[in-house]
Design a protein around this motif. Structure first.
Motif, PDB file in Angstrom:
ATOM      1  N   VAL A  54      38.065  73.126   3.883  1.00  0.00           N
ATOM      2  CA  VAL A  54      37.958  72.660   5.487  1.00  0.00           C
ATOM      3  C   VAL A  54      39.026  73.653   6.256  1.00  0.00           C
ATOM      4  CG1 VAL A  54      38.126  71.109   7.300  1.00  0.00           C
ATOM      5  CG2 VAL A  54      37.419  70.532   4.808  1.00  0.00           C
ATOM      6  N   SER A  55      38.589  74.299   7.173  1.00  0.00           N
ATOM      7  CA  SER A  55      39.379  75.189   8.114  1.00  0.00           C
ATOM      8  C   SER A  55      40.616  74.220   8.455  1.00  0.00           C
ATOM      9  CB  SER A  55      38.612  75.596   9.382  1.00  0.00           C
ATOM     10  OG  SER A  55      39.675  76.392  10.065  1.00  0.00           O
ATOM     11  N   GLY A  56      41.687  75.114   8.517  1.00  0.00           N
ATOM     12  CA  GLY A  56      43.168  74.376   9.070  1.00  0.00           C
ATOM     13  C   GLY A  56      43.138  74.005  10.325  1.00  0.00           C
ATOM     14  N   ASN A  57      42.496  74.741  11.293  1.00  0.00           N
ATOM     15  CA  ASN A  57      42.600  74.359  12.667  1.00  0.00           C
ATOM     16  C   ASN A  57      41.683  72.972  12.841  1.00  0.00           C
ATOM     17  OD1 ASN A  57      40.217  75.340  12.290  1.00  0.00           O
ATOM     18  ND2 ASN A  57      40.074  76.591  14.304  1.00  0.00           N
ATOM     19  N   ILE A  58      40.793  72.951  11.871  1.00  0.00           N
ATOM     20  CA  ILE A  58      39.941  71.443  11.886  1.00  0.00           C
ATOM     21  C   ILE A  58      40.717  70.428  11.518  1.00  0.00           C
ATOM     22  CG2 ILE A  58      38.042  70.167  11.084  1.00  0.00           C
ATOM     23  CD1 ILE A  58      36.392  72.728  11.279  1.00  0.00           C
ATOM     24  N   ILE A  59      41.315  70.730  10.397  1.00  0.00           N
ATOM     25  CA  ILE A  59      42.420  69.690   9.767  1.00  0.00           C
ATOM     26  C   ILE A  59      43.439  69.352  10.872  1.00  0.00           C
ATOM     27  CG2 ILE A  59      43.917  69.304   7.900  1.00  0.00           C
ATOM     28  CD1 ILE A  59      42.200  70.896   5.991  1.00  0.00           C
ATOM     29  N   ASP A  60      44.062  70.332  11.267  1.00  0.00           N
ATOM     30  CA  ASP A  60      44.972  70.093  12.524  1.00  0.00           C
ATOM     31  C   ASP A  60      44.635  69.189  13.613  1.00  0.00           C
ATOM     32  OD1 ASP A  60      46.839  71.413  10.815  1.00  0.00           O
ATOM     33  OD2 ASP A  60      46.698  73.366  12.070  1.00  0.00           O
ATOM     34  N   ARG A  61      43.396  69.418  14.154  1.00  0.00           N
ATOM     35  CA  ARG A  61      42.788  68.670  15.006  1.00  0.00           C
ATOM     36  C   ARG A  61      42.543  67.249  14.768  1.00  0.00           C
ATOM     37  NH1 ARG A  61      37.704  71.372  17.186  1.00  0.00           N
ATOM     38  NH2 ARG A  61      39.349  73.182  17.281  1.00  0.00           N
ATOM     39  N   TYR A  62      42.153  67.045  13.573  1.00  0.00           N
ATOM     40  CA  TYR A  62      41.632  65.603  13.137  1.00  0.00           C
ATOM     41  C   TYR A  62      42.476  64.709  12.162  1.00  0.00           C
ATOM     42  CZ  TYR A  62      37.415  67.117  15.591  1.00  0.00           C
ATOM     43  OH  TYR A  62      36.801  67.721  16.547  1.00  0.00           O
ATOM     44  N   ILE A  63      43.428  65.348  11.596  1.00  0.00           N
ATOM     45  CA  ILE A  63      44.147  64.861  10.455  1.00  0.00           C
ATOM     46  C   ILE A  63      45.706  65.006  10.573  1.00  0.00           C
ATOM     47  CG2 ILE A  63      44.588  64.457   8.102  1.00  0.00           C
ATOM     48  CD1 ILE A  63      41.707  65.467   7.567  1.00  0.00           C
ATOM     49  N   ARG A  64      46.574  64.058  10.783  1.00  0.00           N
ATOM     50  CA  ARG A  64      48.041  64.128  10.923  1.00  0.00           C
ATOM     51  C   ARG A  64      48.408  64.297   9.534  1.00  0.00           C
ATOM     52  NH1 ARG A  64      49.188  58.545  13.296  1.00  0.00           N
ATOM     53  NH2 ARG A  64      47.392  58.150  12.206  1.00  0.00           N
ATOM     54  N   ARG A  65      49.439  65.345   9.461  1.00  0.00           N
ATOM     55  CA  ARG A  65      50.073  65.562   8.172  1.00  0.00           C
ATOM     56  C   ARG A  65      51.056  64.445   7.867  1.00  0.00           C
ATOM     57  NH1 ARG A  65      47.432  70.450   6.435  1.00  0.00           N
ATOM     58  NH2 ARG A  65      47.052  71.613   8.162  1.00  0.00           N
ATOM     59  N   ALA A  66      51.481  64.565   6.474  1.00  0.00           N
ATOM     60  CA  ALA A  66      52.154  63.629   6.033  1.00  0.00           C
ATOM     61  C   ALA A  66      53.717  63.632   6.846  1.00  0.00           C
ATOM     62  CB  ALA A  66      52.566  63.755   4.538  1.00  0.00           C
ATOM     63  N   SER A  67      54.096  64.811   7.036  1.00  0.00           N
ATOM     64  CA  SER A  67      55.535  65.065   7.716  1.00  0.00           C
ATOM     65  C   SER A  67      55.512  64.573   9.334  1.00  0.00           C
ATOM     66  CB  SER A  67      55.873  66.410   7.975  1.00  0.00           C
ATOM     67  OG  SER A  67      54.830  67.411   8.534  1.00  0.00           O
ATOM     68  N   GLU A  68      54.387  64.359   9.713  1.00  0.00           N
ATOM     69  CA  GLU A  68      54.115  64.079  11.136  1.00  0.00           C
ATOM     70  C   GLU A  68      53.998  62.427  11.162  1.00  0.00           C
ATOM     71  OE1 GLU A  68      50.805  65.823  13.037  1.00  0.00           O
ATOM     72  OE2 GLU A  68      51.378  67.750  12.707  1.00  0.00           O
ATOM     73  N   MET A  69      53.648  61.825  10.115  1.00  0.00           N
ATOM     74  CA  MET A  69      53.586  60.293  10.295  1.00  0.00           C
ATOM     75  C   MET A  69      55.145  59.572   9.942  1.00  0.00           C
ATOM     76  SD  MET A  69      50.620  60.106   7.706  1.00  0.00           S
ATOM     77  CE  MET A  69      50.909  58.227   7.024  1.00  0.00           C
ATOM     78  N   ASP A  70      54.926  58.304  10.796  1.00  0.00           N
ATOM     79  CA  ASP A  70      56.169  57.643  10.574  1.00  0.00           C
ATOM     80  C   ASP A  70      56.164  56.798   9.428  1.00  0.00           C
ATOM     81  OD1 ASP A  70      57.063  58.450  13.123  1.00  0.00           O
ATOM     82  OD2 ASP A  70      56.168  57.009  14.262  1.00  0.00           O
ATOM     83  N   ILE A  71      57.162  56.189   9.168  1.00  0.00           N
ATOM     84  CA  ILE A  71      57.154  55.300   7.874  1.00  0.00           C
ATOM     85  C   ILE A  71      56.539  53.952   8.127  1.00  0.00           C
ATOM     86  CG2 ILE A  71      58.735  53.659   6.511  1.00  0.00           C
ATOM     87  CD1 ILE A  71      60.988  56.043   6.977  1.00  0.00           C
ATOM     88  N   ASP A  72      56.522  53.527   9.474  1.00  0.00           N
ATOM     89  CA  ASP A  72      55.786  52.281   9.736  1.00  0.00           C
ATOM     90  C   ASP A  72      53.942  52.433   9.708  1.00  0.00           C
ATOM     91  OD1 ASP A  72      57.993  51.049  10.105  1.00  0.00           O
ATOM     92  OD2 ASP A  72      57.889  51.454  12.373  1.00  0.00           O
ATOM     93  N   GLU A  73      53.723  53.815   9.950  1.00  0.00           N
ATOM     94  CA  GLU A  73      52.391  54.253   9.910  1.00  0.00           C
ATOM     95  C   GLU A  73      51.850  54.668   8.533  1.00  0.00           C
ATOM     96  OE1 GLU A  73      51.690  57.169  12.688  1.00  0.00           O
ATOM     97  OE2 GLU A  73      52.386  56.012  14.487  1.00  0.00           O
ATOM     98  N   ALA A  74      52.515  54.612   7.610  1.00  0.00           N
ATOM     99  CA  ALA A  74      52.355  55.130   6.228  1.00  0.00           C
ATOM    100  C   ALA A  74      51.223  54.328   5.522  1.00  0.00           C
ATOM    101  CB  ALA A  74      53.624  55.077   5.173  1.00  0.00           C
ATOM    102  N   GLU A  75      50.827  53.185   5.707  1.00  0.00           N
ATOM    103  CA  GLU A  75      49.838  52.211   5.380  1.00  0.00           C
ATOM    104  C   GLU A  75      48.520  52.460   6.123  1.00  0.00           C
ATOM    105  OE1 GLU A  75      51.013  48.175   5.578  1.00  0.00           O
ATOM    106  OE2 GLU A  75      52.800  48.471   4.393  1.00  0.00           O
ATOM    107  N   GLU A  76      48.387  53.142   7.183  1.00  0.00           N
ATOM    108  CA  GLU A  76      47.137  53.688   7.853  1.00  0.00           C
ATOM    109  C   GLU A  76      46.868  54.898   7.310  1.00  0.00           C
ATOM    110  OE1 GLU A  76      47.534  53.721  11.814  1.00  0.00           O
ATOM    111  OE2 GLU A  76      48.704  51.900  12.110  1.00  0.00           O
TER     112      GLU A  76
END
Length: 80
Positions: A54-76
């Motif tokens: 999958v193209s990187g720009n599509i992934i960046d547009r629709y999926i948050r990377r693990a480094s961008e996620m907060d600890i509280d949101e890890a379960e989502e």
């Protein structure tokens, strides 16, 4: 002193009907957008699960990377 009578504003019934129609269309458009967003997330998850590139720009547009996620949101799920 004489009191001035402020002329009452008459609202055209057709105008109200048109506003109601536009509001209904707007609500339907928002619902369609939300459904399409969910469909895109499911489709991307399926592609990633099947190891389809999958193209990187599509992934960046629709999926948050693990480094961008907060600890509280890890379960989502990592979707935007």
């Amino acid at each position: 002193m004489s009191k001035r009578k402020v002329p009452g504003y008459e609202i055209d019934d057709e105008f109200i009907v048109q506003l109601d129609f536009l509001r209904n269309d707007y609500d339907n458009a928002l619902q369609t957008i939300e459904q399409q967003k969910q469909d895109i997330h499911k489709f991307l998850a399926l592609l990633i699960e099947r190891d389809v590139p999958v193209s990187g720009n599509i992934i960046d547009r629709y999926i948050r990377r693990a480094s961008e996620m907060d600890i509280d949101e890890a379960e989502e799920l990592p979707f935007n």
